[in-house]
Design a protein around this motif. Structure first.
Motif, mmCIF file in Angstrom:
data_model
loop_
_atom_site.group_PDB
_atom_site.id
_atom_site.type_symbol
_atom_site.label_atom_id
_atom_site.label_comp_id
_atom_site.label_asym_id
_atom_site.label_seq_id
_atom_site.Cartn_x
_atom_site.Cartn_y
_atom_site.Cartn_z
ATOM 1 N N LEU A 19 0.831 -1.200 0.000
ATOM 2 C CA LEU A 19 0.000 0.000 0.000
ATOM 3 C C LEU A 19 0.871 1.258 0.000
ATOM 4 C CD1 LEU A 19 -3.015 0.851 0.260
ATOM 5 C CD2 LEU A 19 -2.631 0.925 2.711
ATOM 6 N N LEU A 20 1.893 1.279 0.844
ATOM 7 C CA LEU A 20 2.782 2.439 0.911
ATOM 8 C C LEU A 20 3.648 2.572 -0.334
ATOM 9 C CD1 LEU A 20 3.926 2.557 4.632
ATOM 10 C CD2 LEU A 20 2.181 3.915 3.467
ATOM 11 N N GLU A 21 4.021 1.440 -0.933
ATOM 12 C CA GLU A 21 4.793 1.502 -2.178
ATOM 13 C C GLU A 21 3.967 2.145 -3.288
ATOM 14 O OE1 GLU A 21 6.112 -2.482 -2.889
ATOM 15 O OE2 GLU A 21 7.810 -2.285 -1.523
ATOM 16 N N GLY A 22 2.679 1.834 -3.331
ATOM 17 C CA GLY A 22 1.805 2.447 -4.321
ATOM 18 C C GLY A 22 1.707 3.951 -4.118
ATOM 19 N N LEU A 23 1.542 4.374 -2.878
ATOM 20 C CA LEU A 23 1.494 5.797 -2.571
ATOM 21 C C LEU A 23 2.811 6.474 -2.947
ATOM 22 C CD1 LEU A 23 0.267 8.363 -1.320
ATOM 23 C CD2 LEU A 23 1.135 7.563 0.888
ATOM 24 N N LEU A 28 6.050 10.218 -6.197
ATOM 25 C CA LEU A 28 7.232 10.483 -7.018
ATOM 26 C C LEU A 28 6.844 10.866 -8.444
ATOM 27 C CD1 LEU A 28 9.588 7.637 -5.791
ATOM 28 C CD2 LEU A 28 9.742 10.088 -5.274
ATOM 29 N N ARG A 29 5.774 10.262 -8.942
ATOM 30 C CA ARG A 29 5.334 10.549 -10.307
ATOM 31 C C ARG A 29 4.678 11.930 -10.400
ATOM 32 N NH1 ARG A 29 0.774 8.121 -13.726
ATOM 33 N NH2 ARG A 29 -0.135 7.845 -11.682
ATOM 34 N N GLU A 30 3.825 12.262 -9.435
ATOM 35 C CA GLU A 30 3.060 13.507 -9.474
ATOM 36 C C GLU A 30 3.801 14.719 -8.884
ATOM 37 O OE1 GLU A 30 -0.009 14.052 -10.792
ATOM 38 O OE2 GLU A 30 -0.074 11.976 -11.513
ATOM 39 N N GLN A 31 4.725 14.468 -7.956
ATOM 40 C CA GLN A 31 5.477 15.527 -7.283
ATOM 41 C C GLN A 31 4.549 16.599 -6.695
ATOM 42 O OE1 GLN A 31 9.124 15.710 -7.117
ATOM 43 N NE2 GLN A 31 8.752 13.561 -7.577
ATOM 44 N N PRO A 32 3.588 16.209 -5.829
ATOM 45 C CA PRO A 32 2.645 17.196 -5.285
ATOM 46 C C PRO A 32 3.335 18.157 -4.325
ATOM 47 C CG PRO A 32 2.407 15.128 -4.130
ATOM 48 C CD PRO A 32 3.373 14.876 -5.255
ATOM 49 N N THR A 33 2.800 19.377 -4.232
ATOM 50 C CA THR A 33 3.366 20.344 -3.292
ATOM 51 C C THR A 33 2.875 20.064 -1.876
ATOM 52 O OG1 THR A 33 1.571 21.871 -3.810
ATOM 53 C CG2 THR A 33 3.627 22.174 -5.006
ATOM 54 N N ALA A 39 -1.884 12.444 -0.314
ATOM 55 C CA ALA A 39 -2.050 11.108 0.264
ATOM 56 C C ALA A 39 -3.501 10.871 0.675
ATOM 57 C CB ALA A 39 -1.120 10.918 1.460
ATOM 58 N N ALA A 40 -4.134 11.882 1.262
ATOM 59 C CA ALA A 40 -5.539 11.747 1.660
ATOM 60 C C ALA A 40 -6.416 11.502 0.437
ATOM 61 C CB ALA A 40 -5.998 12.999 2.403
ATOM 62 N N GLN A 41 -6.155 12.243 -0.622
ATOM 63 C CA GLN A 41 -6.923 12.076 -1.866
ATOM 64 C C GLN A 41 -6.643 10.706 -2.496
ATOM 65 O OE1 GLN A 41 -5.908 14.813 -5.058
ATOM 66 N NE2 GLN A 41 -8.089 15.072 -5.483
ATOM 67 N N TYR A 42 -5.396 10.284 -2.470
ATOM 68 C CA TYR A 42 -5.003 8.980 -3.022
ATOM 69 C C TYR A 42 -5.738 7.854 -2.294
ATOM 70 C CZ TYR A 42 -2.051 4.892 -3.922
ATOM 71 O OH TYR A 42 -1.599 3.639 -4.253
ATOM 72 N N PHE A 43 -5.748 7.908 -0.959
ATOM 73 C CA PHE A 43 -6.408 6.854 -0.196
ATOM 74 C C PHE A 43 -7.926 6.922 -0.336
ATOM 75 C CE2 PHE A 43 -2.338 6.760 2.311
ATOM 76 C CZ PHE A 43 -1.966 5.506 1.869
ATOM 77 N N GLN A 44 -8.477 8.113 -0.503
ATOM 78 C CA GLN A 44 -9.920 8.239 -0.727
ATOM 79 C C GLN A 44 -10.309 7.586 -2.056
ATOM 80 O OE1 GLN A 44 -12.276 9.376 1.400
ATOM 81 N NE2 GLN A 44 -13.746 8.660 -0.104
#
Length: 66
Positions: A19-23, A28-33, A39-44
């Motif tokens: 799960l953490l590897e996916g996040l 790394l791909r998106e480089q969010p600020t 992470a909250a949006q990803y898990f949602q």
């Protein structure tokens, strides 16, 4: 009062590493600020996907870890 934790053994729950590897991969791909909001949006999204398809990525990841 503090308790020494030297004798405490902790185990990572099955599927958690996957799960953490996916996040991590997405961060790394998106480089969010704002990594926390990302992470909250990803898990949602992951939760919504799981509820819609009845496929649990954590259970699937646990099978991969074995």
């Amino acid at each position: 009062m503090s308790i020494a934790a030297a004798n405490t053994s902790m185990r990572v729950p099955a599927g958690f590493r996957n799960l953490l590897e996916g996040l991590t991969r997405e961060v790394l791909r998106e480089q969010p600020t704002d990594v926390v909001a990302f992470a909250a949006q990803y898990f949602q999204k992951l939760l919504e996907s799981r509820e819609a398809s009845d496929i649990d990525p954590v259970a699937w990841g646990a099978m991969l870890e074995d």
